[in-house]
Design a protein around this motif. Structure first.
Motif, PDB file in Angstrom:
ATOM      1  N   ILE A 187      76.294  51.226  40.869  1.00 35.86           N
ATOM      2  CA  ILE A 187      76.702  50.317  42.146  1.00 35.86           C
ATOM      3  C   ILE A 187      78.110  49.450  41.832  1.00 35.86           C
ATOM      4  O   ILE A 187      78.126  48.958  40.522  1.00 35.86           O
ATOM      5  CB  ILE A 187      75.817  49.389  42.529  1.00 35.86           C
ATOM      6  CG1 ILE A 187      75.934  48.466  43.650  1.00 35.86           C
ATOM      7  CG2 ILE A 187      75.210  48.313  41.291  1.00 35.86           C
ATOM      8  CD1 ILE A 187      74.532  47.880  44.356  1.00 35.86           C
ATOM      9  N   VAL A 188      79.162  49.380  42.656  1.00 38.09           N
ATOM     10  CA  VAL A 188      80.305  48.420  42.474  1.00 38.09           C
ATOM     11  C   VAL A 188      79.905  47.326  43.051  1.00 38.09           C
ATOM     12  O   VAL A 188      79.876  47.093  44.378  1.00 38.09           O
ATOM     13  CB  VAL A 188      81.304  49.267  43.378  1.00 38.09           C
ATOM     14  CG1 VAL A 188      82.706  48.281  42.907  1.00 38.09           C
ATOM     15  CG2 VAL A 188      81.579  50.757  42.637  1.00 38.09           C
ATOM     16  N   ASP A 189      80.282  46.211  42.294  1.00 34.21           N
ATOM     17  CA  ASP A 189      79.861  45.023  42.808  1.00 34.21           C
ATOM     18  C   ASP A 189      81.036  44.048  42.506  1.00 34.21           C
ATOM     19  O   ASP A 189      81.161  43.584  41.436  1.00 34.21           O
ATOM     20  CB  ASP A 189      78.552  44.461  42.304  1.00 34.21           C
ATOM     21  CG  ASP A 189      78.054  42.833  42.669  1.00 34.21           C
ATOM     22  OD1 ASP A 189      78.899  42.232  43.549  1.00 34.21           O
ATOM     23  OD2 ASP A 189      77.162  42.325  41.970  1.00 34.21           O
ATOM     24  N   GLY A 190      81.738  43.722  43.352  1.00 33.09           N
ATOM     25  CA  GLY A 190      82.974  42.813  43.180  1.00 33.09           C
ATOM     26  C   GLY A 190      82.646  41.355  42.968  1.00 33.09           C
ATOM     27  O   GLY A 190      83.465  40.627  42.793  1.00 33.09           O
ATOM     28  N   GLY A 191      81.328  40.980  43.006  1.00 30.05           N
ATOM     29  CA  GLY A 191      80.815  39.703  42.908  1.00 30.05           C
ATOM     30  C   GLY A 191      80.234  39.300  41.510  1.00 30.05           C
ATOM     31  O   GLY A 191      79.931  38.410  40.957  1.00 30.05           O
ATOM     32  N   SER A 192      80.138  40.565  40.792  1.00 29.08           N
ATOM     33  CA  SER A 192      79.886  40.431  39.148  1.00 29.08           C
ATOM     34  C   SER A 192      80.803  40.512  38.233  1.00 29.08           C
ATOM     35  O   SER A 192      82.022  40.876  38.542  1.00 29.08           O
ATOM     36  CB  SER A 192      78.957  41.648  38.970  1.00 29.08           C
ATOM     37  OG  SER A 192      78.565  41.868  37.639  1.00 29.08           O
ATOM     38  N   ALA A 193      80.582  39.355  37.302  1.00 30.41           N
ATOM     39  CA  ALA A 193      81.665  39.051  36.432  1.00 30.41           C
ATOM     40  C   ALA A 193      81.509  39.837  35.226  1.00 30.41           C
ATOM     41  O   ALA A 193      82.239  39.622  34.154  1.00 30.41           O
ATOM     42  CB  ALA A 193      81.688  37.642  35.968  1.00 30.41           C
ATOM     43  N   ALA A 194      80.687  41.073  35.133  1.00 33.33           N
ATOM     44  CA  ALA A 194      80.157  41.594  33.924  1.00 33.33           C
ATOM     45  C   ALA A 194      79.702  43.031  34.472  1.00 33.33           C
ATOM     46  O   ALA A 194      79.331  43.222  35.507  1.00 33.33           O
ATOM     47  CB  ALA A 194      79.304  40.824  33.155  1.00 33.33           C
ATOM     48  N   GLU A 195      80.034  43.988  33.311  1.00 35.66           N
ATOM     49  CA  GLU A 195      79.297  45.357  33.757  1.00 35.66           C
ATOM     50  C   GLU A 195      77.957  45.445  33.015  1.00 35.66           C
ATOM     51  O   GLU A 195      77.764  44.793  31.756  1.00 35.66           O
ATOM     52  CB  GLU A 195      80.143  46.306  32.894  1.00 35.66           C
ATOM     53  CG  GLU A 195      81.405  47.066  34.053  1.00 35.66           C
ATOM     54  CD  GLU A 195      82.309  45.796  34.044  1.00 35.66           C
ATOM     55  OE1 GLU A 195      82.843  45.767  35.320  1.00 35.66           O
ATOM     56  OE2 GLU A 195      82.998  45.165  33.167  1.00 35.66           O
ATOM     57  N   VAL A 196      76.889  45.889  33.800  1.00 36.57           N
ATOM     58  CA  VAL A 196      75.671  45.832  33.222  1.00 36.57           C
ATOM     59  C   VAL A 196      74.931  46.987  33.190  1.00 36.57           C
ATOM     60  O   VAL A 196      75.102  48.020  34.165  1.00 36.57           O
ATOM     61  CB  VAL A 196      74.888  45.057  33.988  1.00 36.57           C
ATOM     62  CG1 VAL A 196      73.406  45.000  33.583  1.00 36.57           C
ATOM     63  CG2 VAL A 196      75.222  43.493  34.275  1.00 36.57           C
ATOM     64  N   MET A 197      74.298  47.347  32.221  1.00 36.13           N
ATOM     65  CA  MET A 197      73.683  48.719  31.835  1.00 36.13           C
ATOM     66  C   MET A 197      72.103  48.533  31.981  1.00 36.13           C
ATOM     67  O   MET A 197      71.649  47.478  31.379  1.00 36.13           O
ATOM     68  CB  MET A 197      73.931  49.485  30.806  1.00 36.13           C
ATOM     69  CG  MET A 197      73.358  50.898  30.395  1.00 36.13           C
ATOM     70  SD  MET A 197      73.775  51.422  28.783  1.00 36.13           S
ATOM     71  CE  MET A 197      75.698  51.625  29.193  1.00 36.13           C
ATOM     72  N   TYR A 198      71.460  49.441  32.532  1.00 35.51           N
ATOM     73  CA  TYR A 198      69.712  49.325  32.835  1.00 35.51           C
ATOM     74  C   TYR A 198      69.281  50.428  31.949  1.00 35.51           C
ATOM     75  O   TYR A 198      69.735  51.281  31.531  1.00 35.51           O
ATOM     76  CB  TYR A 198      69.586  49.294  34.119  1.00 35.51           C
ATOM     77  CG  TYR A 198      69.977  48.079  34.867  1.00 35.51           C
ATOM     78  CD1 TYR A 198      69.230  46.822  34.912  1.00 35.51           C
ATOM     79  CD2 TYR A 198      71.245  48.011  35.388  1.00 35.51           C
ATOM     80  CE1 TYR A 198      69.696  45.974  35.520  1.00 35.51           C
ATOM     81  CE2 TYR A 198      71.717  46.849  36.205  1.00 35.51           C
ATOM     82  CZ  TYR A 198      70.927  45.921  36.145  1.00 35.51           C
ATOM     83  OH  TYR A 198      71.240  44.634  36.596  1.00 35.51           O
ATOM     84  N   PRO A 199      67.948  50.340  31.760  1.00 36.66           N
ATOM     85  CA  PRO A 199      67.080  51.081  30.827  1.00 36.66           C
ATOM     86  C   PRO A 199      67.478  52.674  30.962  1.00 36.66           C
ATOM     87  O   PRO A 199      67.510  53.411  30.012  1.00 36.66           O
ATOM     88  CB  PRO A 199      65.785  50.938  31.063  1.00 36.66           C
ATOM     89  CG  PRO A 199      65.650  49.490  31.444  1.00 36.66           C
ATOM     90  CD  PRO A 199      67.059  49.313  32.373  1.00 36.66           C
TER      91      PRO A 199
END
Length: 254
Positions: A65-77
């Protein structure tokens, strides 16, 4: 495809001057514009998130998912396990994150991985969290800004400059809905659309109780006058619940 260049996400120091990046922008003639025709092939109107497929490391990863409101890249399990990563591959990361349900999540660590989009490669720091999320990863402003890209959830696209051209990443809007519908169709037997579809549930698992004070004498409410159609429908529903033992009748002393 062989990478044209490799970019890395960096943290800008608080006191660093922004004059040089501005001069660099003046020399760039690529204009990122979205037109009405960019909505061709999408379902309109919609309020869907922008979900894409990216090459992360050596793998094509879906449901990013591309989230322009996120200040970080996040990885899930799911992605963490799918890439075969181990705790020893992670660097420490102690700052908590706020999840979508408003809870604080302590990350497992952080890992730098390349994301290749066409000829462009951006190395980003993925924060790994062990919590449920319906997508495999989030890419936010660090990736977008380093790539020089602009995302539009309305048009279901990411556009970015590369070698004097404007390239695009198409969202997976139709695929997302088709996969969800296919999943629901394939698992119809696990959904209980009515209490009568799930008879024999152990009361220790779930049971509804009326919040009644036992020290207070119950009072009988005056009967309501219902139409014949409503009374018949209520009676049929009550008898249906009684047959599968979803409810039972309780008698109170006058």
């Amino acid at each position: 495809m062989r990478p044209l260049r490799v970019l890395s996400v960096t943290q800008v120091a608080a006191g660093e001057s922004q004059s040089e990046p501005k001069r660099a922008k003046r020399g760039c003639h690529s204009t990122l514009t979205f037109f009405a025709k960019d909505k061709d092939g999408t379902t309109q109107p919609h309020d869907d998130a922008l979900v894409i497929t990216l090459k992360i490391g050596d793998y094509d990863v879906k449901r990013v998912i591309v989230d322009g409101g996120s200040a970080a890249e996040v990885m899930y399990p799911n992605l963490y396990k799918g890439l075969g990563l181990k705790p020893k591959d992670l660097s420490p990361y102690s700052s908590p994150l706020m999840s979508f349900d408003g809870k604080l999540v302590i990350p497992e660590g952080v890992i730098r991985l390349p994301i290749q989009t066409g000829p462009e490669v951006v190395e980003v720091d993925f924060i790994v969290v062990n919590t449920y999320f319906p997508y495999t990863a989030i890419v936010g402003r660090p990736w977008l800004h380093t790539l020089g890209g602009v995302a539009s959830s309305l048009h279901q696209k990411v556009k970015f400059p590369s070698g004097g051209r404007i390239l695009e990443i198409q969202g997976c809007q139709s695929t997302e809905k088709e996969e969800l519908l296919e999943f629901l169709r394939g698992n119809l037997d696990v959904f209980a659309w009515d209490p009568c579809n799930a008879p024999g549930i152990d009361p220790s698992f779930i049971c509804h109780h009326l919040n009644v004070n036992p020290s207070v004498t119950p009072k009988k409410q005056p009967p309501q006058r219902l139409s014949k159609e409503h009374a018949k429908a209520i009676k049929e529903k009550v008898n249906k619940f009684k047959r599968v033992r979803a409810i039972k009748e309780v008698f109170y002393p006058e």
